[in-house]
Write an enzyme that holds these catalytic residues in place. Structure first.
Site, PDB file in Angstrom:
ATOM      1  N   GLU A 251       0.573  -1.210  -0.057  1.00 20.76           N
ATOM      2  CA  GLU A 251       0.076   0.017   0.026  1.00 20.76           C
ATOM      3  C   GLU A 251       0.968   1.173   0.183  1.00 20.76           C
ATOM      4  O   GLU A 251       1.759   1.476   0.761  1.00 20.76           O
ATOM      5  CB  GLU A 251      -0.854  -0.028   1.269  1.00 20.76           C
ATOM      6  CG  GLU A 251      -1.894   1.230   1.191  1.00 20.76           C
ATOM      7  CD  GLU A 251      -2.989   1.183   2.475  1.00 20.76           C
ATOM      8  OE1 GLU A 251      -3.253   0.139   2.707  1.00 20.76           O
ATOM      9  OE2 GLU A 251      -3.295   2.049   2.969  1.00 20.76           O
TER      10      GLU A 251
ATOM     11  N   LYS B 127      -7.663  -0.938  11.389  1.00 23.22           N
ATOM     12  CA  LYS B 127      -7.084  -1.211   9.890  1.00 23.22           C
ATOM     13  C   LYS B 127      -5.825  -0.558   9.592  1.00 23.22           C
ATOM     14  O   LYS B 127      -4.610  -0.998   9.434  1.00 23.22           O
ATOM     15  CB  LYS B 127      -7.983  -1.063   8.701  1.00 23.22           C
ATOM     16  CG  LYS B 127      -7.414  -1.750   7.512  1.00 23.22           C
ATOM     17  CD  LYS B 127      -6.605  -0.696   6.611  1.00 23.22           C
ATOM     18  CE  LYS B 127      -6.210  -1.176   5.318  1.00 23.22           C
ATOM     19  NZ  LYS B 127      -5.261  -0.670   4.760  1.00 23.22           N
TER      20      LYS B 127
ATOM     21  N   ASP C  98       3.567 -14.765  11.345  1.00 24.45           N
ATOM     22  CA  ASP C  98       2.033 -15.265  10.877  1.00 24.45           C
ATOM     23  C   ASP C  98       1.422 -14.090  11.012  1.00 24.45           C
ATOM     24  O   ASP C  98       0.696 -13.862  12.099  1.00 24.45           O
ATOM     25  CB  ASP C  98       1.831 -16.552  11.621  1.00 24.45           C
ATOM     26  CG  ASP C  98       0.642 -16.922  10.887  1.00 24.45           C
ATOM     27  OD1 ASP C  98      -0.392 -16.216  10.360  1.00 24.45           O
ATOM     28  OD2 ASP C  98       0.257 -18.099  11.310  1.00 24.45           O
TER      29      ASP C  98
ATOM     30  N   HIS D  42      -1.985  10.381   0.566  1.00 21.65           N
ATOM     31  CA  HIS D  42      -2.320   8.843  -0.122  1.00 21.65           C
ATOM     32  C   HIS D  42      -2.062   9.269  -1.660  1.00 21.65           C
ATOM     33  O   HIS D  42      -1.414   8.458  -2.337  1.00 21.65           O
ATOM     34  CB  HIS D  42      -3.600   8.556   0.177  1.00 21.65           C
ATOM     35  CG  HIS D  42      -3.851   7.272  -0.094  1.00 21.65           C
ATOM     36  ND1 HIS D  42      -3.488   6.240   0.643  1.00 21.65           N
ATOM     37  CD2 HIS D  42      -4.440   6.640  -1.318  1.00 21.65           C
ATOM     38  CE1 HIS D  42      -3.536   5.102   0.282  1.00 21.65           C
ATOM     39  NE2 HIS D  42      -4.391   5.300  -0.867  1.00 21.65           N
TER      40      HIS D  42
HETATM   41  C1  MEV Z   1      -5.798   3.156   5.063  1.00 24.38           C
HETATM   42  O1  MEV Z   1      -5.001   2.011   4.774  1.00 24.38           O
HETATM   43  C2  MEV Z   1      -5.860   3.391   6.506  1.00 24.38           C
HETATM   44  C3  MEV Z   1      -6.821   4.542   7.129  1.00 24.38           C
HETATM   45  O2  MEV Z   1      -7.925   4.277   6.721  1.00 24.38           O
HETATM   46  C4  MEV Z   1      -6.751   4.001   8.628  1.00 24.38           C
HETATM   47  C5  MEV Z   1      -7.690   5.249   9.267  1.00 24.38           C
HETATM   48  O3  MEV Z   1      -8.900   5.603   8.747  1.00 24.38           O
HETATM   49  O4  MEV Z   1      -7.610   5.637  10.412  1.00 24.38           O
HETATM   50  C6  MEV Z   1      -6.155   5.671   6.640  1.00 24.38           C
END
Ligand code: MEV
Length: 438
Positions: free
Chosen positions: A85, A280, A296, A393
């Protein structure tokens, strides 16, 4: 319709690829050469990778990036991160630099107990089973001595074994619930081997009991397996600094930043839809280091998310507050990791990743990985509550779009220059590229 194939695993690698091309890729030789393009020229290295799994046809690359400047417990680390990513490594590095100028990360392992269970059915008198367990407990320890000897030498082994009555939840269902200390190894094979031996002894001993009814003698083992839910194999990572030191530019004051940040965390604490995305982001950092160090990541993911919902609601893994003008941000998570065994001495890049981390112990790796998760969450929230996530991003994603459209090095340089002053969206990049080419 493709027919089922027999004996697939016995075909050579080339034969497997031919079969694949014929049955699923319209015999496309370009597809075949894509697969072969990723073979390593070094036959020995390729064979090593072929033998990690069954039916290997090629290698699947992920980038390995470096996130430097992680000051953890007073020592600088550069983190190896395997992740596809865009922006994760950049975000980690930025957060690391930011906190290295504010005292760095503090991390400590709370405990590293691992868990395994023998799940079995016993149809009979609970008291008789309890008595049997008490009698044979020393035998259980004795039976696994050949397996535990080396681990005991390293200071680990079996911590305790308990008989758990689960019959209120499921008819006739009991467990042997075992706690392990697996030292620097993740210990999956060690734990599972011990459990299978316990199961064997338990079953044999039940059969031998003269006062057991035939049903009681017929104690039925369902399965013996470690648990990936390891709430006691836990590590804490935290950062803190005076609120005034939080702001780097004039667009937002330290106080406003800290308050907005705490609010963002509180939202993730009470709102599952947000908590999943929030966590995430934590896992972006965790998985990347877990993968690079040959651990793992599926086990870690399963365990961490179970922990995030341990009280019945899925909630944020991280927490933040402001007390007496000091901003504090922290996380406690379960991580079952190893720095010996498994891939750690097999995969050349894993060995290298552990060298980069200065050969950490299992506990030190837990600390490093937890810090990677906390840093990643900090970076994500910092963007979210200030510029928005897309700015950083899309900057990283720009290269992916340019590569998708076969941009030359000259075009890339010009586009990067252009988009330092313009908003990046997928369509704006294509539009600009087309304009440049015409
Ligand atoms: C993207 O991989 C992760 C985010 O969505 C985490 C978040 O929203 O805190 C940017």
């Amino acid at each position: 319709m493709t027919k089922p194939v027999n004996g697939f695993s016995r075909l050579t690698k080339n034969e497997k690829i031919e079969w694949l091309a014929e049955h699923y890729l319209k015999s496309d030789q370009t597809a075949v050469s894509v697969l072969k393009q990723y073979w390593n020229e070094d036959d020995k290295l390729q064979k090593l990778h072929d033998e990690f799994i069954e039916n290997t046809v090629t290698n699947f690359y992920l980038p390995l990036g470096l996130a430097p400047n992680f000051l953890i417990n007073g020592k600088y680390f550069t983190l190896p991160m395997a992740i596809e990513e865009s922006s994760v490594v950049a975000a980690a590095s930025k957060a690391a630099k930011f906190w290295s100028e504010r005292g760095g990360f503090k991390a400590r392992v709370i405990n590293n107990k691992k868990i395994g269970q023998v799940h079995f059915l016993f149809r009979g008198d609970h008291e008789k089973l309890r008595k049997l367990f008490n009698e044979i407990e020393p035998k259980l320890y004795k039976a696994v001595e050949p397996i535990t000897r080396n681990m005991v030498k390293r200071g680990g082994g079996i911590l305790d074994i308990d008989l758990i009555d689960k019959t209120a939840d499921l008819e006739n269902y009991y467990q042997l619930f075992v706690n392990f200390d697996t030292r620097d190894s993740m210990g999956a094979n060690f734990i599972n081997s011990c459990l299978e031996k316990f199961a064997e002894v338990l079953q044999e001993e039940a059969k031998k009991q003269k006062n057991f009814t035939p049903e009681e003698k017929d104690l039925q083992i369902i399965m013996s397996i470690l648990s990936n839910f390891v709430p006691e194999c836990r590590v804490r990572a935290e950062v803190s600094c005076p609120v005034d030191e939080l702001c780097e530019d004039a667009s937002i004051s330290g106080k406003e930043f800290a308050e907005k940040f705490v609010q963002a965390v509180k939202i993730a604490e009470i709102e599952p839809y947000r908590a999943v995305t929030h966590n995430k982001g934590v896992m972006n950092g965790i998985d990347a280091v877990v993968l690079a160090t040959g651990n793992d990541f599926r086990a870690v993911e399963a365990g961490v998310h179970a922990y995030a919902s341990r009280n019945g609601n899925y909630t944020s893994l991280t927490h933040a507050n402001i007390e007496d003008g000091v901003f504090k941000f922290w996380m406690e998570i379960p991580l079952a990791l190893g720095t010996v065994g498994g891939l750690t001495s097999l995969h050349p890049l894993v060995k290298l990743a552990l060298d980069i981390l200065q050969r950490p112990s299992g506990k030190e790796l837990m600390e490093i990985v937890a810090v990677a998760g906390l840093a990643q969450n900090f970076a994500a929230l910092r963007s979210l509550i200030t510029t928005g996530i897309q700015q950083g991003h899309m900057k990283m994603h720009l290269m992916n779009i340019l590569n998708q459209h076969q941009a030359t090095e000259k075009e890339k340089a010009e586009m990067i220059e252009f988009f330092t002053h313009h908003t990046i969206t997928h369509s704006s990049v294509i539009e600009q590229l087309e304009k440049m080419r015409s």
